[in-house]
Design a protein around this motif. Structure first.
Motif, mmCIF file in Angstrom:
data_model
loop_
_atom_site.group_PDB
_atom_site.id
_atom_site.type_symbol
_atom_site.label_atom_id
_atom_site.label_comp_id
_atom_site.label_asym_id
_atom_site.label_seq_id
_atom_site.Cartn_x
_atom_site.Cartn_y
_atom_site.Cartn_z
ATOM 1 N N ASP A 261 79.516 46.425 48.533
ATOM 2 C CA ASP A 261 79.805 45.226 49.321
ATOM 3 C C ASP A 261 79.745 44.027 48.392
ATOM 4 O OD1 ASP A 261 80.209 43.395 51.340
ATOM 5 O OD2 ASP A 261 78.090 43.397 51.967
ATOM 6 N N LEU A 262 80.775 43.873 47.557
ATOM 7 C CA LEU A 262 80.838 42.728 46.653
ATOM 8 C C LEU A 262 81.355 41.514 47.398
ATOM 9 C CD1 LEU A 262 82.235 44.380 43.387
ATOM 10 C CD2 LEU A 262 79.861 44.032 44.082
ATOM 11 N N TYR A 263 80.904 40.351 46.980
ATOM 12 C CA TYR A 263 81.148 39.132 47.742
ATOM 13 C C TYR A 263 82.541 38.550 47.498
ATOM 14 C CZ TYR A 263 80.315 34.520 49.755
ATOM 15 O OH TYR A 263 80.388 33.385 50.510
ATOM 16 N N GLY A 264 83.169 38.072 48.566
ATOM 17 C CA GLY A 264 84.296 37.167 48.523
ATOM 18 C C GLY A 264 85.505 37.617 47.719
ATOM 19 N N GLN A 265 86.071 36.637 46.973
ATOM 20 C CA GLN A 265 87.263 36.905 46.174
ATOM 21 C C GLN A 265 86.984 37.945 45.097
ATOM 22 O OE1 GLN A 265 89.422 33.253 44.878
ATOM 23 N NE2 GLN A 265 87.806 32.161 45.973
ATOM 24 N N VAL A 266 85.795 37.901 44.517
ATOM 25 C CA VAL A 266 85.450 38.869 43.477
ATOM 26 C C VAL A 266 85.482 40.279 44.049
ATOM 27 C CG1 VAL A 266 83.625 39.667 41.931
ATOM 28 C CG2 VAL A 266 84.119 37.224 42.122
ATOM 29 N N GLY A 267 84.968 40.445 45.269
ATOM 30 C CA GLY A 267 85.024 41.746 45.913
ATOM 31 C C GLY A 267 86.449 42.228 46.119
ATOM 32 N N ASP A 268 87.343 41.299 46.486
ATOM 33 C CA ASP A 268 88.748 41.663 46.677
ATOM 34 C C ASP A 268 89.413 42.057 45.361
ATOM 35 O OD1 ASP A 268 88.508 41.100 49.372
ATOM 36 O OD2 ASP A 268 89.246 39.038 49.169
ATOM 37 N N LEU A 269 88.955 41.473 44.256
ATOM 38 C CA LEU A 269 89.558 41.737 42.949
ATOM 39 C C LEU A 269 89.035 43.009 42.289
ATOM 40 C CD1 LEU A 269 89.548 38.095 41.539
ATOM 41 C CD2 LEU A 269 91.565 39.441 42.124
ATOM 42 N N CYS A 270 87.893 43.507 42.750
ATOM 43 C CA CYS A 270 87.331 44.724 42.181
ATOM 44 C C CYS A 270 88.251 45.903 42.465
ATOM 45 C CB CYS A 270 85.948 44.984 42.765
ATOM 46 S SG CYS A 270 85.109 46.438 42.092
ATOM 47 N N GLN A 271 88.457 46.739 41.453
ATOM 48 C CA GLN A 271 89.319 47.905 41.578
ATOM 49 C C GLN A 271 88.501 49.176 41.394
ATOM 50 O OE1 GLN A 271 92.354 47.368 38.582
ATOM 51 N NE2 GLN A 271 93.165 45.510 39.528
ATOM 52 N N ASP A 272 88.930 50.235 42.058
ATOM 53 C CA ASP A 272 88.173 51.482 41.990
ATOM 54 C C ASP A 272 88.159 52.090 40.593
ATOM 55 O OD1 ASP A 272 87.268 51.438 44.556
ATOM 56 O OD2 ASP A 272 88.854 52.706 45.371
ATOM 57 N N ILE A 273 89.086 51.680 39.732
ATOM 58 C CA ILE A 273 89.080 52.183 38.360
ATOM 59 C C ILE A 273 88.070 51.433 37.486
ATOM 60 C CG2 ILE A 273 91.475 52.951 38.445
ATOM 61 C CD1 ILE A 273 92.209 50.419 36.852
ATOM 62 N N ASP A 274 87.518 50.320 38.000
ATOM 63 C CA ASP A 274 86.543 49.552 37.224
ATOM 64 C C ASP A 274 85.243 50.331 37.095
ATOM 65 O OD1 ASP A 274 88.274 47.382 36.973
ATOM 66 O OD2 ASP A 274 87.569 46.460 38.835
ATOM 67 N N GLU A 275 84.664 50.300 35.909
ATOM 68 C CA GLU A 275 83.377 50.954 35.700
ATOM 69 C C GLU A 275 82.268 50.115 36.327
ATOM 70 O OE1 GLU A 275 82.734 53.139 31.818
ATOM 71 O OE2 GLU A 275 84.334 51.757 31.232
ATOM 72 N N VAL A 276 81.304 50.802 36.939
ATOM 73 C CA VAL A 276 80.172 50.146 37.596
ATOM 74 C C VAL A 276 78.886 50.718 37.016
ATOM 75 C CG1 VAL A 276 78.995 49.691 39.772
ATOM 76 C CG2 VAL A 276 81.501 49.835 39.719
ATOM 77 N N PHE A 277 77.980 49.822 36.610
ATOM 78 C CA PHE A 277 76.701 50.229 36.042
ATOM 79 C C PHE A 277 75.560 49.680 36.891
ATOM 80 C CE2 PHE A 277 79.663 50.463 32.561
ATOM 81 C CZ PHE A 277 79.299 51.607 31.875
ATOM 82 N N GLN A 278 74.507 50.475 37.009
ATOM 83 C CA GLN A 278 73.310 50.049 37.726
ATOM 84 C C GLN A 278 72.456 49.168 36.837
ATOM 85 O OE1 GLN A 278 72.236 50.354 40.792
ATOM 86 N NE2 GLN A 278 70.253 49.424 40.409
ATOM 87 N N GLY A 279 72.062 48.022 37.373
ATOM 88 C CA GLY A 279 71.193 47.113 36.632
ATOM 89 C C GLY A 279 69.733 47.473 36.798
ATOM 90 N N GLY A 280 68.874 46.530 36.463
ATOM 91 C CA GLY A 280 67.436 46.739 36.554
ATOM 92 C C GLY A 280 66.720 45.443 36.258
ATOM 93 N N GLU A 281 65.397 45.492 36.283
ATOM 94 C CA GLU A 281 64.611 44.276 36.051
ATOM 95 C C GLU A 281 64.962 43.619 34.717
ATOM 96 O OE1 GLU A 281 62.215 42.593 38.004
ATOM 97 O OE2 GLU A 281 63.279 43.807 39.465
ATOM 98 N N CYS A 282 65.277 44.405 33.723
ATOM 99 C CA CYS A 282 65.515 43.859 32.381
ATOM 100 C C CYS A 282 66.849 44.330 31.825
ATOM 101 C CB CYS A 282 64.366 44.232 31.445
ATOM 102 S SG CYS A 282 62.778 43.569 31.977
ATOM 103 N N GLY A 283 67.841 44.476 32.671
ATOM 104 C CA GLY A 283 69.180 44.818 32.226
ATOM 105 C C GLY A 283 69.545 46.261 32.498
ATOM 106 N N SER A 284 70.794 46.585 32.225
ATOM 107 C CA SER A 284 71.320 47.920 32.495
ATOM 108 C C SER A 284 71.215 48.795 31.254
ATOM 109 C CB SER A 284 72.787 47.828 32.935
ATOM 110 O OG SER A 284 73.366 49.100 33.014
ATOM 111 N N LYS A 285 70.368 49.807 31.324
ATOM 112 C CA LYS A 285 70.212 50.752 30.216
ATOM 113 C C LYS A 285 71.516 51.501 29.962
ATOM 114 C CE LYS A 285 67.755 55.035 29.054
ATOM 115 N NZ LYS A 285 66.686 55.975 29.477
#
Length: 271
Positions: free
Chosen positions: A85-109
């Motif tokens: 559930d990405l917000y607004g225009q950015v959510g509309d621009l996200c594509q399923d081919i885009d890579e997604v990484f899980q973050g964390g308290e001090c960045g995404s390992k």
């Protein structure tokens, strides 16, 4: 030569917890403009999320079930724009081919290890993995700062840039302080014509930059174990008003985000 845009923390519930509606809409417009610019240029956009889906465990360190099962150094293929559930225009621009990484308290390992792999393959060919890396999103003094440091550590000779209008924190003073730290890392911080730095009053505390910096020691050890050493050189990008401007980097770049050596070789040959 492809550039890389890292969009951080743009889930709707995450933004609503930290920013009022008007601030979310301003940030959304700025980040969406950056995403469009990268798409139009044929560059790469990836997303780092702070959380998504069913939770595992309790407390600040809990993570989604899917992300908890993700392989180190790889995007979580179960997390796509269809389920985020990405917000607004950015959510509309996200594509399923885009890579997604899980973050964390001090960045995404996993993002860090992914960039290290790209750097290692590029270094074996005597080139750089990207023409530049940009980080945008929320929060400036937490997730944005962490991903900037990860990018600098993983790809030390690649220019890194942050547009001050394309990041935000719960308080303007926190954005200002974090952008000062980011500039001190040899990152180009670009302000708009009014020198605008996004942020609003109020908001809960977040981990300090020193905490984020200290946490990178373990990640750096993993990078060394993976053979991700590279020369330490700062880079710069053109345009805007700078809070800190490093010197230009040299070297012939490649034009892809490599996962395998042969992919890099083909990309380099095309260049």
């Amino acid at each position: 030569m492809k550039r890389l845009l890292i969009v951080v923390g743009f889930q709707s519930d995450h933004l609503r917890r930290h920013l009022p509606g008007d601030a979310m809409d301003r940030l959304d417009a700025q980040v969406a403009a950056r995403v469009r610019a990268y798409r139009d240029a044929g560059d790469k956009v990836i997303f780092v999320i702070e959380h998504a889906g069913p939770r595992v465990g309790e407390g600040a360190g809990r993570v989604p079930q899917a992300a908890a099962q993700a392989a180190s150094g790889h995007a979580d293929t179960s997390l796509t724009c269809r389920v985020l559930d990405l917000y607004g225009q950015v959510g509309d621009l996200c594509q399923d081919i885009d890579e997604v990484f899980q973050g964390g308290e001090c960045g995404s390992k996993d993002l860090f290890l992914r960039l290290v792999k790209a750097q290692k393959v590029a270094a074996s060919m005597g080139v750089e993995p990207f023409g530049g890396i940009e980080v945008a999103g929320a929060l400036t003094d937490r997730a944005v700062l962490a991903q900037v440091m990860i990018a600098r550590c993983a790809c030390p000779a690649v220019p890194v840039v942050v547009h001050a209008s394309a990041v935000a924190s719960s308080e303007a003073s926190r954005s200002t302080a974090a952008l000062g730290m980011i500039g001190g890392l040899g990152v180009q911080v670009i302000c708009d014509d009014a020198g605008q730095i996004a942020g609003v009053s109020g908001g809960a505390g977040t981990p300090s930059g020193s905490v984020v910096a200290a946490s990178l020691g373990g990640l750096l050890g993993e990078a060394e174990a993976a053979g991700g050493e590279a020369s330490r050189a700062a880079g710069s990008a053109d345009g805007g008003t700078l809070l800190d401007s490093p010197s230009d980097a040299s070297g012939a770049p490649i034009d892809d985000f490599p996962a395998e050596a042969e992919i890099v070789a083909r990309s380099h040959a095309r260049g």
